[in-house]
Design a protein around this motif. Structure first.
Motif, PDB file in Angstrom:
ATOM      1  N   LEU A   5     -22.089  78.869 -83.044  1.00 53.80           N
ATOM      2  CA  LEU A   5     -23.084  77.803 -83.030  1.00 53.80           C
ATOM      3  C   LEU A   5     -22.621  76.641 -83.900  1.00 53.80           C
ATOM      4  O   LEU A   5     -22.197  76.842 -85.036  1.00 53.80           O
ATOM      5  CB  LEU A   5     -24.437  78.308 -83.554  1.00 53.80           C
ATOM      6  N   THR A   6     -22.688  75.459 -83.352  1.00 51.28           N
ATOM      7  CA  THR A   6     -22.433  74.252 -84.125  1.00 51.28           C
ATOM      8  C   THR A   6     -23.272  73.129 -83.543  1.00 51.28           C
ATOM      9  O   THR A   6     -23.439  73.038 -82.324  1.00 51.28           O
ATOM     10  CB  THR A   6     -20.946  73.862 -84.135  1.00 51.28           C
ATOM     11  N   PHE A   7     -23.819  72.313 -84.413  1.00 48.85           N
ATOM     12  CA  PHE A   7     -24.656  71.205 -83.963  1.00 48.85           C
ATOM     13  C   PHE A   7     -24.054  69.858 -84.366  1.00 48.85           C
ATOM     14  O   PHE A   7     -24.698  68.823 -84.247  1.00 48.85           O
ATOM     15  CB  PHE A   7     -26.076  71.360 -84.527  1.00 48.85           C
ATOM     16  N   ARG A   8     -22.835  69.896 -84.866  1.00 50.41           N
ATOM     17  CA  ARG A   8     -22.117  68.666 -85.207  1.00 50.41           C
ATOM     18  C   ARG A   8     -21.374  68.179 -83.972  1.00 50.41           C
ATOM     19  O   ARG A   8     -20.187  68.437 -83.770  1.00 50.41           O
ATOM     20  CB  ARG A   8     -21.145  68.921 -86.358  1.00 50.41           C
ATOM     21  N   LEU A   9     -22.101  67.494 -83.137  1.00 51.21           N
ATOM     22  CA  LEU A   9     -21.562  67.015 -81.873  1.00 51.21           C
ATOM     23  C   LEU A   9     -21.666  65.501 -81.797  1.00 51.21           C
ATOM     24  O   LEU A   9     -22.472  64.882 -82.502  1.00 51.21           O
ATOM     25  CB  LEU A   9     -22.322  67.658 -80.703  1.00 51.21           C
ATOM     26  N   SER A  10     -20.859  64.917 -80.929  1.00 56.12           N
ATOM     27  CA  SER A  10     -20.892  63.469 -80.756  1.00 56.12           C
ATOM     28  C   SER A  10     -22.178  63.049 -80.052  1.00 56.12           C
ATOM     29  O   SER A  10     -22.866  63.864 -79.431  1.00 56.12           O
ATOM     30  CB  SER A  10     -19.688  63.013 -79.930  1.00 56.12           C
ATOM     31  N   ARG A  11     -22.490  61.765 -80.156  1.00 60.15           N
ATOM     32  CA  ARG A  11     -23.688  61.238 -79.492  1.00 60.15           C
ATOM     33  C   ARG A  11     -23.601  61.450 -77.989  1.00 60.15           C
ATOM     34  O   ARG A  11     -24.602  61.769 -77.334  1.00 60.15           O
ATOM     35  CB  ARG A  11     -23.860  59.754 -79.811  1.00 60.15           C
ATOM     36  N   ARG A  12     -22.400  61.294 -77.427  1.00 60.77           N
ATOM     37  CA  ARG A  12     -22.216  61.495 -75.990  1.00 60.77           C
ATOM     38  C   ARG A  12     -22.575  62.921 -75.598  1.00 60.77           C
ATOM     39  O   ARG A  12     -23.263  63.154 -74.592  1.00 60.77           O
ATOM     40  CB  ARG A  12     -20.773  61.200 -75.596  1.00 60.77           C
ATOM     41  N   GLU A  13     -22.109  63.899 -76.393  1.00 61.42           N
ATOM     42  CA  GLU A  13     -22.391  65.300 -76.072  1.00 61.42           C
ATOM     43  C   GLU A  13     -23.877  65.597 -76.170  1.00 61.42           C
ATOM     44  O   GLU A  13     -24.431  66.342 -75.357  1.00 61.42           O
ATOM     45  CB  GLU A  13     -21.605  66.225 -77.007  1.00 61.42           C
ATOM     46  N   TRP A  14     -24.556  65.019 -77.161  1.00 64.25           N
ATOM     47  CA  TRP A  14     -25.991  65.248 -77.295  1.00 64.25           C
ATOM     48  C   TRP A  14     -26.763  64.659 -76.113  1.00 64.25           C
ATOM     49  O   TRP A  14     -27.726  65.247 -75.633  1.00 64.25           O
ATOM     50  CB  TRP A  14     -26.514  64.661 -78.604  1.00 64.25           C
ATOM     51  N   LYS A  15     -26.327  63.492 -75.647  1.00 59.18           N
ATOM     52  CA  LYS A  15     -26.979  62.891 -74.475  1.00 59.18           C
ATOM     53  C   LYS A  15     -26.821  63.784 -73.252  1.00 59.18           C
ATOM     54  O   LYS A  15     -27.780  64.018 -72.507  1.00 59.18           O
ATOM     55  CB  LYS A  15     -26.398  61.502 -74.199  1.00 59.18           C
ATOM     56  N   LEU A  16     -25.589  64.294 -73.050  1.00 63.44           N
ATOM     57  CA  LEU A  16     -25.347  65.175 -71.915  1.00 63.44           C
ATOM     58  C   LEU A  16     -26.130  66.487 -72.063  1.00 63.44           C
ATOM     59  O   LEU A  16     -26.666  67.009 -71.094  1.00 63.44           O
ATOM     60  CB  LEU A  16     -23.850  65.469 -71.791  1.00 63.44           C
ATOM     61  N   MET A  17     -26.210  66.987 -73.298  1.00 55.01           N
ATOM     62  CA  MET A  17     -26.927  68.230 -73.520  1.00 55.01           C
ATOM     63  C   MET A  17     -28.425  68.058 -73.260  1.00 55.01           C
ATOM     64  O   MET A  17     -29.072  68.940 -72.699  1.00 55.01           O
ATOM     65  CB  MET A  17     -26.699  68.723 -74.955  1.00 55.01           C
ATOM     66  N   LEU A  18     -28.970  66.914 -73.649  1.00 51.48           N
ATOM     67  CA  LEU A  18     -30.385  66.648 -73.402  1.00 51.48           C
ATOM     68  C   LEU A  18     -30.650  66.476 -71.906  1.00 51.48           C
ATOM     69  O   LEU A  18     -31.679  66.929 -71.395  1.00 51.48           O
ATOM     70  CB  LEU A  18     -30.836  65.410 -74.176  1.00 51.48           C
ATOM     71  N   LEU A  19     -29.717  65.819 -71.190  1.00 52.93           N
ATOM     72  CA  LEU A  19     -29.859  65.681 -69.741  1.00 52.93           C
ATOM     73  C   LEU A  19     -29.791  67.054 -69.083  1.00 52.93           C
ATOM     74  O   LEU A  19     -30.573  67.356 -68.160  1.00 52.93           O
ATOM     75  CB  LEU A  19     -28.762  64.775 -69.186  1.00 52.93           C
ATOM     76  N   ARG A  20     -28.892  67.900 -69.559  1.00 58.93           N
ATOM     77  CA  ARG A  20     -28.807  69.252 -69.022  1.00 58.93           C
ATOM     78  C   ARG A  20     -30.091  70.029 -69.298  1.00 58.93           C
ATOM     79  O   ARG A  20     -30.578  70.766 -68.442  1.00 58.93           O
ATOM     80  CB  ARG A  20     -27.624  69.990 -69.645  1.00 58.93           C
ATOM     81  N   SER A  21     -30.647  69.849 -70.483  1.00 60.89           N
ATOM     82  CA  SER A  21     -31.893  70.541 -70.833  1.00 60.89           C
ATOM     83  C   SER A  21     -33.041  70.073 -69.941  1.00 60.89           C
ATOM     84  O   SER A  21     -33.882  70.878 -69.526  1.00 60.89           O
ATOM     85  CB  SER A  21     -32.230  70.299 -72.303  1.00 60.89           C
ATOM     86  N   PHE A  22     -33.067  68.778 -69.633  1.00 62.94           N
ATOM     87  CA  PHE A  22     -34.087  68.250 -68.718  1.00 62.94           C
ATOM     88  C   PHE A  22     -33.961  68.912 -67.347  1.00 62.94           C
ATOM     89  O   PHE A  22     -34.955  69.325 -66.740  1.00 62.94           O
ATOM     90  CB  PHE A  22     -33.954  66.735 -68.580  1.00 62.94           C
ATOM     91  N   ALA A  23     -32.714  69.022 -66.857  1.00 59.89           N
ATOM     92  CA  ALA A  23     -32.492  69.670 -65.561  1.00 59.89           C
ATOM     93  C   ALA A  23     -32.892  71.137 -65.617  1.00 59.89           C
ATOM     94  O   ALA A  23     -33.465  71.678 -64.665  1.00 59.89           O
ATOM     95  CB  ALA A  23     -31.019  69.536 -65.158  1.00 59.89           C
ATOM     96  N   GLU A  24     -32.620  71.783 -66.752  1.00 57.70           N
ATOM     97  CA  GLU A  24     -32.994  73.183 -66.921  1.00 57.70           C
ATOM     98  C   GLU A  24     -34.514  73.349 -66.902  1.00 57.70           C
ATOM     99  O   GLU A  24     -35.047  74.306 -66.312  1.00 57.70           O
ATOM    100  CB  GLU A  24     -32.435  73.707 -68.237  1.00 57.70           C
ATOM    101  N   MET A  25     -35.222  72.423 -67.539  1.00 63.54           N
ATOM    102  CA  MET A  25     -36.684  72.488 -67.542  1.00 63.54           C
ATOM    103  C   MET A  25     -37.239  72.328 -66.130  1.00 63.54           C
ATOM    104  O   MET A  25     -38.139  73.066 -65.709  1.00 63.54           O
ATOM    105  CB  MET A  25     -37.259  71.412 -68.462  1.00 63.54           C
ATOM    106  N   GLY A  26     -36.699  71.351 -65.390  1.00 69.43           N
ATOM    107  CA  GLY A  26     -37.145  71.152 -64.013  1.00 69.43           C
ATOM    108  C   GLY A  26     -36.853  72.351 -63.139  1.00 69.43           C
ATOM    109  O   GLY A  26     -37.684  72.767 -62.326  1.00 69.43           O
ATOM    110  N   ALA A  27     -35.664  72.941 -63.327  1.00 66.80           N
ATOM    111  CA  ALA A  27     -35.293  74.119 -62.541  1.00 66.80           C
ATOM    112  C   ALA A  27     -36.206  75.299 -62.860  1.00 66.80           C
ATOM    113  O   ALA A  27     -36.637  76.023 -61.954  1.00 66.80           O
ATOM    114  CB  ALA A  27     -33.835  74.492 -62.825  1.00 66.80           C
ATOM    115  N   THR A  28     -36.519  75.474 -64.145  1.00 66.85           N
ATOM    116  CA  THR A  28     -37.385  76.585 -64.549  1.00 66.85           C
ATOM    117  C   THR A  28     -38.769  76.449 -63.942  1.00 66.85           C
ATOM    118  O   THR A  28     -39.321  77.413 -63.388  1.00 66.85           O
ATOM    119  CB  THR A  28     -37.495  76.646 -66.083  1.00 66.85           C
ATOM    120  N   TYR A  29     -39.324  75.250 -64.028  1.00 60.69           N
ATOM    121  CA  TYR A  29     -40.676  75.037 -63.492  1.00 60.69           C
ATOM    122  C   TYR A  29     -40.705  75.235 -61.979  1.00 60.69           C
ATOM    123  O   TYR A  29     -41.570  75.952 -61.450  1.00 60.69           O
ATOM    124  CB  TYR A  29     -41.168  73.637 -63.838  1.00 60.69           C
TER     125      TYR A  29
END
Length: 297
Positions: free
Chosen positions: A61-85
């Motif tokens: 586990l590491t949370f020291r990521l670039s801003r680009r990676e965090w943006k992509l991770m948040l977009l992925r999380s949004f897609a994951e939320m939509g898929a789950t629902y």
């Protein structure tokens, strides 16, 4: 690569699919007892704790990521939320095998989307297989027929969200730990469904529903753990087709626990989707071998 490693990888892939499918069955068993948002929130709390513990144990586990990676991770999380629902909404109202059969189109939709949006090569053979696979999806959902409902649309939307999720992963840096990605997505899902649950009347958690929630969290954790382990064992080209064992599990679970069995056209459509998906995976494996051979030459 030894045969024993391939067989280990195949077993892990089959185990991963079993974990995800049994998780689906546990969640489906809660339909009518607990609101969807409450069920996902409670399961998510348990899942987050287990993923965090695994991440600490593996030191991955590491949370020291670039801003680009965090943006992509948040977009992925949004897609994951939509898929789950969308997926669970369909699952609560459709036979588990039907929903699972629709999701077998994912290798096809991901390959097509990667070609359309990421510029990845796609020959006429795989493109033809993808188009034929979509015919199989049509046979499963039967647009315009009596079996086509709003929940069929939800199942298709789930495929779209998962495709988006996997495209985003392809844009992420290989150095971003998969455990971090999984934990962030799990936290995002848990928080979002927790907020959504504030707008519904919570149902009491009985021993039965509590047991299914715990089992669901354990199974989904098992599915993820095995899916991580499988990437370290065996030839992925040999192992990947075993992801379709999830459909077999869904057929068995649907028949034994829910008294469900797909009609003939659904089974034909599922067979087409699986066959074209296998062809796509095998064709991709052949092309990767040729590319490696050229580089070595």
């Amino acid at each position: 690569m030894s045969v024993s490693d391939n067989m280990k990888g195949a077993a892990l892939m089959a185990g991963s699919m079993a974990g995800y499918t049994f998780n689906d069955a546990c969640m489906k068993a809660l339909a009518g007892d607990i609101p969807l948002s409450q069920a996902v929130f409670l399961r998510g709390v348990l899942t987050c704790l287990m993923l965090y513990g695994l991440g600490l144990a593996l030191r991955s586990l590491t949370f020291r990521l670039s801003r680009r990676e965090w943006k992509l991770m948040l977009l992925r999380s949004f897609a994951e939320m939509g898929a789950t629902y969308c997926f669970l909404s369909a699952l609560f109202n459709m036979p588990i095998a039907n929903v699972t059969a629709v999701l077998q189109a994912l290798p096809l939709t991901i390959a097509l989307a990667a070609w359309a949006f990421l510029g990845e090569p796609l020959g006429w053979r795989r493109l033809s297989a993808i188009l034929l696979g979509f015919v199989g999806v049509v046979l499963i959902v039967k647009p315009g027929g009596d079996g086509f409902t709003l929940w069929s649309v939800y199942a298709l939307l789930a495929v779209g969200f998962i495709t988006l999720r996997d495209l985003v992963v392809r844009k992420m840096s290989p150095s971003t730990p998969s455990m971090t990605v999984a934990l962030v997505a799990s936290v995002a899902i848990t928080v979002s469904f927790g907020v959504a649950s504030l707008g519904v009347d919570w149902a009491p958690v009985t021993p039965r529903s509590g047991g299914f929630l715990v089992l669901s969290a354990v199974f989904i954790f098992m599915g993820y753990l095995f899916s991580v382990m499988v990437m370290r064992v065996g030839d992925i080209g040999f192992v990947a087709p075993f992801r379709y064992t999830g459909l077999i599990w869904a057929l068995i679970i649907g028949l034994i626990f829910f008294g469900e069995w797909p009609d003939g056209w659904t089974l034909v459509g599922a067979g087409i989707v699986v066959a074209t998906g296998l062809f796509t995976l095998l064709r991709e494996r052949q092309l990767m071998r040729r590319t490696r051979a050229r580089r070595i030459a």
